[in-house]
Design a protein around this motif. Sequence first.
Motif, mmCIF file in Angstrom:
data_model
loop_
_atom_site.group_PDB
_atom_site.id
_atom_site.type_symbol
_atom_site.label_atom_id
_atom_site.label_comp_id
_atom_site.label_asym_id
_atom_site.label_seq_id
_atom_site.Cartn_x
_atom_site.Cartn_y
_atom_site.Cartn_z
ATOM 1 N N LYS A 1 0.833 -1.202 0.000
ATOM 2 C CA LYS A 1 0.000 0.000 0.000
ATOM 3 C C LYS A 1 0.867 1.251 0.000
ATOM 4 N N GLU B 1 2.494 1.603 -3.524
ATOM 5 C CA GLU B 1 1.549 2.106 -4.524
ATOM 6 C C GLU B 1 1.251 3.588 -4.303
ATOM 7 N N GLN C 1 -1.557 1.822 -9.286
ATOM 8 C CA GLN C 1 -1.922 0.510 -8.750
ATOM 9 C C GLN C 1 -1.006 -0.532 -9.374
ATOM 10 N N GLN D 1 -3.522 -6.363 -8.987
ATOM 11 C CA GLN D 1 -4.955 -6.606 -9.046
ATOM 12 C C GLN D 1 -5.274 -7.760 -8.110
ATOM 13 N N ARG D 2 -6.176 -7.545 -7.175
ATOM 14 C CA ARG D 2 -6.484 -8.544 -6.166
ATOM 15 C C ARG D 2 -7.866 -9.135 -6.436
ATOM 16 N N THR E 1 -0.835 -5.402 -12.487
ATOM 17 C CA THR E 1 -1.441 -4.572 -13.518
ATOM 18 C C THR E 1 -0.408 -4.344 -14.622
#
Length: 303
Positions: free
Chosen positions: A38, A41, A47, A50-51, A59
Motif C-alpha cells: 500500500k 503504490e 496501482q 490486481q487482487r 497490472t
Amino acid sequence: MDRFNAMRVFTRIVELGGFAKAADSLQVPRASATVLIKQLEAHLGVQLLQRTTRQVSPTLDGAAYYQRCVQLLADLEETEAVFSARRQNPRGTLSIDMPSGIGRLIVIPALPTFTALYPQIELEIGLNDRPVDLIREGVDCVLRGGPALDESLVARPLAMMDQLTLASPNYLEHMGMPSSLDDLGRHQMVEYLSSASGKRFGLEFQIGTELRQVHLPKRIAVNSSDGYFAACEAGYGLIQAPHYHAMRQLAAGTLVQVLPQLAVPKMALTALYPPHRQLSQRVRVFVDWLVQLCARPGTGLQR
C-alpha cells in the motif's frame, strides 16, 4: 518506507501469486507485506497489483515495474557482494530443485563439504521429477537430466552421464538374456513418461553415427525415476538409466546390465536458473560446487 524491502515483497508477490505465500517465503508477517505494498503504490501513484478472491496479479504498470525491480534487486545484491565480505561468505536462503535420484545418491551425501565452505547459506531442497516454474515457485536453481526445455533460463552444463540398459535377474530368467538388437523382438520394456514434456521414452542405442530407437511392448509406464527402477526390479522389462542411479542395484544384484556391447546415448545433466539470478553469489557458488562435484571420480556420472 524501506523501498528496497518493499520491492522485494512486491516481486515475490508477483512471482508466487499471493500475499500469504510471499510473506511466508520472505518470513515476514502478512500484515507487514500488505502495508508495504500500500505504501509503495501510494509512493508511486499507481496501482501495481490486481487482487481477486483467488489470486493476485500485476497490472500493466505493475508488470513493467516488476521487470525493473528484478534487475535493480539483482544489481544491488551483486554490488553488495563486490564491496563486502559477502563475496567470500554469501549468506541467505538458496532454493534448489533436482531429481530425487541425483539428490539422494549424489548431491545430498556430498553437501557437508558445501555447507562447511558456506556456513551462512541455508538450503531448501525439492526432490522430484516434475517440471518446476522457477519464477512462480520462487526456486533459484534446478538440476535436470536431458535437454534443457526452457530457453528463457540460463543453462550451465554439469556432466554427460553414462547410461546402461538394465533388467532384473527374475525377468531374464523367464525371458532370456538378449545378445543383440534382433533378440529384443521377444522382450518388453518399462516405459518412462516425462512429467516435463509428456514424451514417452523407449530404448535408444547408438550404432556408429546412427541413433536407433526401439519401442517394445509394455505393461507399465511410470513418470518418476524411482518408479521406473522399481518396475524394472519387479520384472516388468528392460529400462535404460544413468549409471549413477543403478550402482546400488548392480552391486546388490537386483539389476543386471544387458547388451553391454551396445552404447546407450549419454544424458546431459544441467543446472538451470533465471537470468536475473546469474548475479547471485549464492547461486554462483552452488553451481560452481556442482561442477566440481560432478567431475569427481566415484560419483557414477561418468565412467
